[in-house]
Design an enzyme around this catalytic site. Structure first.
Site, PDB file in Angstrom:
ATOM      1  N   THR A  53       0.870  -1.187   0.000  1.00  0.00           N
ATOM      2  CA  THR A  53       0.000   0.000   0.000  1.00  0.00           C
ATOM      3  C   THR A  53       0.903   1.233   0.000  1.00  0.00           C
ATOM      4  OG1 THR A  53      -0.070   0.331   2.382  1.00  0.00           O
ATOM      5  CG2 THR A  53      -1.597  -1.292   1.492  1.00  0.00           C
ATOM      6  N   CYS A  54       0.285   2.413   0.101  1.00  0.00           N
ATOM      7  CA  CYS A  54       1.132   3.610   0.087  1.00  0.00           C
ATOM      8  C   CYS A  54       1.977   3.715   1.366  1.00  0.00           C
ATOM      9  CB  CYS A  54       0.290   4.857  -0.117  1.00  0.00           C
ATOM     10  SG  CYS A  54      -1.045   4.988   1.043  1.00  0.00           S
ATOM     11  N   ASN A  55       1.540   3.063   2.426  1.00  0.00           N
ATOM     12  CA  ASN A  55       2.278   3.162   3.687  1.00  0.00           C
ATOM     13  C   ASN A  55       3.151   1.962   3.995  1.00  0.00           C
ATOM     14  OD1 ASN A  55       1.606   5.706   4.654  1.00  0.00           O
ATOM     15  ND2 ASN A  55      -0.417   4.989   5.276  1.00  0.00           N
ATOM     16  N   SER A 113      -1.448   1.143  11.349  1.00  0.00           N
ATOM     17  CA  SER A 113      -1.631   2.175  10.324  1.00  0.00           C
ATOM     18  C   SER A 113      -1.134   3.536  10.794  1.00  0.00           C
ATOM     19  CB  SER A 113      -3.108   2.291   9.961  1.00  0.00           C
ATOM     20  OG  SER A 113      -3.554   1.088   9.412  1.00  0.00           O
ATOM     21  N   ASP A 119      -9.455   2.422   8.138  1.00  0.00           N
ATOM     22  CA  ASP A 119     -10.373   1.393   7.657  1.00  0.00           C
ATOM     23  C   ASP A 119      -9.920   0.690   6.386  1.00  0.00           C
ATOM     24  OD1 ASP A 119     -12.501   0.353   8.860  1.00  0.00           O
ATOM     25  OD2 ASP A 119     -13.939   1.894   8.278  1.00  0.00           O
ATOM     26  N   GLN A 124      -7.239  -3.749   1.784  1.00  0.00           N
ATOM     27  CA  GLN A 124      -5.970  -4.006   1.100  1.00  0.00           C
ATOM     28  C   GLN A 124      -5.419  -5.395   1.441  1.00  0.00           C
ATOM     29  OE1 GLN A 124      -4.420  -0.407   2.669  1.00  0.00           O
ATOM     30  NE2 GLN A 124      -4.680   0.741   0.767  1.00  0.00           N
ATOM     31  N   GLU A 196      -9.553  21.264  -3.112  1.00  0.00           N
ATOM     32  CA  GLU A 196      -9.357  19.867  -2.700  1.00  0.00           C
ATOM     33  C   GLU A 196     -10.219  19.488  -1.495  1.00  0.00           C
ATOM     34  OE1 GLU A 196      -5.402  17.685  -1.569  1.00  0.00           O
ATOM     35  OE2 GLU A 196      -5.067  19.056  -3.245  1.00  0.00           O
TER      36      GLU A 196
END
Lengths: 422, 274
Positions: A53-55, A113, A119, A124, A196
């Site tokens: 994932t991105c993290n 996380s 969540d 993922q 945004e």
């Protein structure tokens, strides 16, 4: 099999800077390439699953020689991603067996996380599990591990409030709105600003069923893009007071240095409307005159500081849920490890059963031509009964000892030796 | 029959009590399992309560509201059934703990002071009286429930405005749901009380040849019903809702309650049975 270990090699937001995480992150295609490399009979690595994932990019591996894993991984990166690990690459988090299992369960629960209790991570992990299943290779240990990780993640979400409460400004605004309105399908939402933040807020409201957006922005083109995306109409800034009479939620997120929702205009408009009106001012400086709050008891006005307080409170509440979540994770990890241990003892149990069955078959064979078919059947029944009773005790004892972790590899070898084929 | 009455008399507070605890757990922990079990238990309680009231009436050969303690059991039943209906309409369980606490308290007091003595009150033995009283009490209970919802609305709205994100903020449903549940309970109240009052007038006319308007308690209830109906109709017509309508709802019931209580205290009207 008894030498195989579950190993985690993980790079996440705690030990790896974002630049490196970006470089090593893997798409589904690349993950499949890594899986194929293992599936085609690899000597060391028997199973693989990847959570990217991105993290985090984490490799869950079943390997007999864990010390050689880093070499294998860097070679895979070079081969599949044309990326060479630099000499000073960040050190990954390497965990073995129980720790690795507990880590994955903590990840799926949102405990690891960046935003506690987030969540998306469960989805993922599910994605990784689906890739594992669709690979076509048999990875029994990791299949079960990921299946249990998903169960544990769901249990934490249903049995604790770890994932509850908004932890972002947009979500906090929506959370407040949900305490006032049951659903948003019939309610109109006025978004002042089309940047945004407004888009994020619109997205959250749309996910709750909101369909009627009114967008006001200095640049009309930007408003139109947002209106096209979420549905709704575009108005100019000077039409805001009139719009107030028909909306239930107002969210402002602009850089305007002045109030866009003024006191006097709102006072006039209030005569034309009824029911609660939620006003969320995320702008700095504020775009809604704070005095408006006192115009009616049905006006609920919040600014960015209020939302930050909501977030802080929610994060504190989530932290309070960590011990409960941890005990759920421990329970599922313990179950998984018990299952894993029972796999170690399975060949030995099979050997014990085979040993007694061989004796039975050989002894029965002696009578095969000496007695009638009916008598032979009776003898067979008798022999089966005796064998089952004799093997029952050692099999149950082995299972019990495996559950209690009283069996090491040497003991298993010894028992297998005793009951080996004659 | 008496054995059944005594058994149910003991069983009812236990069932309502467990249901209250489960609703309370749901209010705090938001575990759906608790709410579903509490709701099933409440339904069982309501059905058993109905059996209890019928068997008690059968045993006593009269409508079981002679004493205050008997009336408490009837009140508990009425609140329980009206609450159950409003809960089912919105599938909203968080307010259950408040209503079930009242139900449990009423039924427990009634159980503790239960005496299965037979008395002969001609008025109470008339079945038409039973129907009239049932509808009137159900109607009043529904209006009381509507008032509690209105009260919850006011408290929650105040907490949201003042940024007090405490246990009530966490536990109660959203304002719109509370308002809608209040409206549902109010409609139930207007219809049931209306039916009860109509039957009462009809019955009074049949028995005494007048509509019973000499009793101030009767015309106060009539006025209250008209006020409720008018306000409900006008808010519906004008689309006005929010805090003001909820405050109005609370005041209306408080006035009705106070007036009836004052009259009950100072005047001895024909609505006394002992």
């Amino acid at each position: 099999m008894e030498n195989e270990q579950i190993v985690l090699v993980g790079y996440d937001h705690k030990n790896t800077p974002v630049e490196f995480r970006d470089k090593i992150s893997l798409t589904s295609d690349k993950i499949i390439s890594f899986t194929k490399a293992v599936g085609k009979n690899n000597d060391n690595v028997r199973e693989i699953a990847v959570v990217s994932t991105c993290n985090r990019t984490e490799f869950y591996l079943v390997a007999s020689k864990p010390e050689a894993l880093m070499c294998w991984l860097s070679w895979q990166y070079r081969y599949n991603k044309q990326f060479s690990f630099p000499y000073q690459a960040p050190k990954p988090n390497i965990l073995y067996n129980q720790k690795a299992v507990e880590h994955l369960f903590a990840v799926s629960s949102g405990l690891e996380s960046l935003i506690l209790g987030e969540d998306q991570i469960l989805g993922q992990v599910k994605e990784s599990y689906n890739l594992l299943l669709s690979s076509g290779y048999k990875f029994p240990l990791l299949n079960k591990l990921f299946e249990q990780a998903i169960v544990a993640g769901k249990a934490v979400r249903t049995q604790t409030t770890l994932c509850q409460g908004a932890v972002s400004i947009g979500l906090a605004a929506v959370e407040l709105a949900r305490k006032i309105f049951r659903s948003f399908e019939k309610h109109r939402i006025l978004l002042i600003g089309a940047g945004e933040t407004s888009e994020l807020v619109a997205k959250h409201f749309a996910s709750l069923g909101a369909k009627q957006f009114i967008i006001a922005n200095r640049t009309r083109e930007k408003s139109e893009i947002l209106a096209e995306k979420f549905g709704g109409k575009v108005i100019s800034l000077d039409q805001i007071p009139m719009a107030l009479s028909e909306v239930n939620v107002v969210v402002t997120a602009t850089n305007s240095p002045t109030y866009l929702v003024g006191y006097e205009e709102t006072k006039k408009i209030l005569k034309l409307r009824s029911g609660p009106l939620l006003m969320v001012d995320i702008s700095t400086p504020r775009n809604i005159n704070p005095g408006i709050k006192d115009l009616s008891q049905d006006i609920f006005l919040y600014n960015i500081d209020d939302l930050r307080n909501v977030i802080t409170n929610n994060i504190e509440k989530r932290k309070g849920q960590i011990p409960e979540a941890q005990s759920i994770i421990d329970y599922y990890a313990d179950n998984y490890l018990k299952w894993r241990r029972s796999l170690n003892v399975t060949p030995t149990i099979k050997a014990v059963i085979r040993y007694f069955e061989d004796i039975r078959d050989k002894e029965l064979e002696k009578f095969s031509n000496k007695v009638s078919a009916e008598e032979y059947q009776n003898l067979e029944k008798l022999a089966n009964g005796i064998i089952k009773k004799i093997q029952h005790q050692p099999v149950v004892a082995l299972q019990k000892m495996a559950r209690k972790q009283q069996l090491d590899i040497s003991k298993l070898h010894l028992i297998s030796e005793i009951y080996s084929e004659r | 029959m008496l054995k059944l009455v005594i058994t149910l008399n003991i069983l009812l507070p236990v069932i309502y009590g467990i249901s209250t605890v489960l609703y309370g757990r749901y209010f705090i922990y938001k575990k759906t399992r608790n709410a579903k079990f509490a709701s099933i238990l409440l339904l069982c309680g309501v059905l058993l309560h109905l059996v209890f009231l019928i068997s008690k009436g059968w045993h006593l050969q009269r409508f079981p509201i002679e004493s205050s303690f008997e009336s408490l059991s009837m009140l508990a039943f009425d609140i329980a059934i009206i609450y159950y209906v409003t809960e089912r309409l919105k599938r909203e369980y968080t307010t259950g703990v408040f209503f079930l606490t009242i139900v449990t308290l009423c039924q427990t007091i009634s159980t503790l002071l239960f005496r299965g003595e037979k008395t002969t009150n001609e008025l109470l033995a008339n079945p038409l009286f039973g129907v009239h009283t049932s509808f009137t009490l159900l109607g009043l209970s529904a209006l009381a429930i509507a008032t509690l919802y209105a009260l919850m609305y006011c408290v929650l709205a105040r907490q949201i405005r003042n940024r007090q994100f405490g246990i009530l903020y966490e536990g109660l449903p959203d304002l719109e749901t509370l308002d809608s549940m209040r409206q549902n309970a109010t409609i139930c109240g207007i219809v049931l009380l209306g039916l009860g009052i109509m039957l009462g007038h009809f019955w009074a006319y049949k028995l005494f040849n007048h509509f019973g308007l000499a009793d101030p308690k009767v015309w106060i209830t009539d006025i209250a019903l008209c006020a409720y109906a008018t306000i409900w109709w006008s808010t519906k017509k004008s689309g006005v809702h929010g805090l003001h309508t909820n405050i109005l709802s609370v005041w209306l019931f408080v006035m009705l309650f106070v007036l009836v209580a004052v009259l009950e205290f100072f005047l001895n009207t024909f609505h006394r049975f002992v």
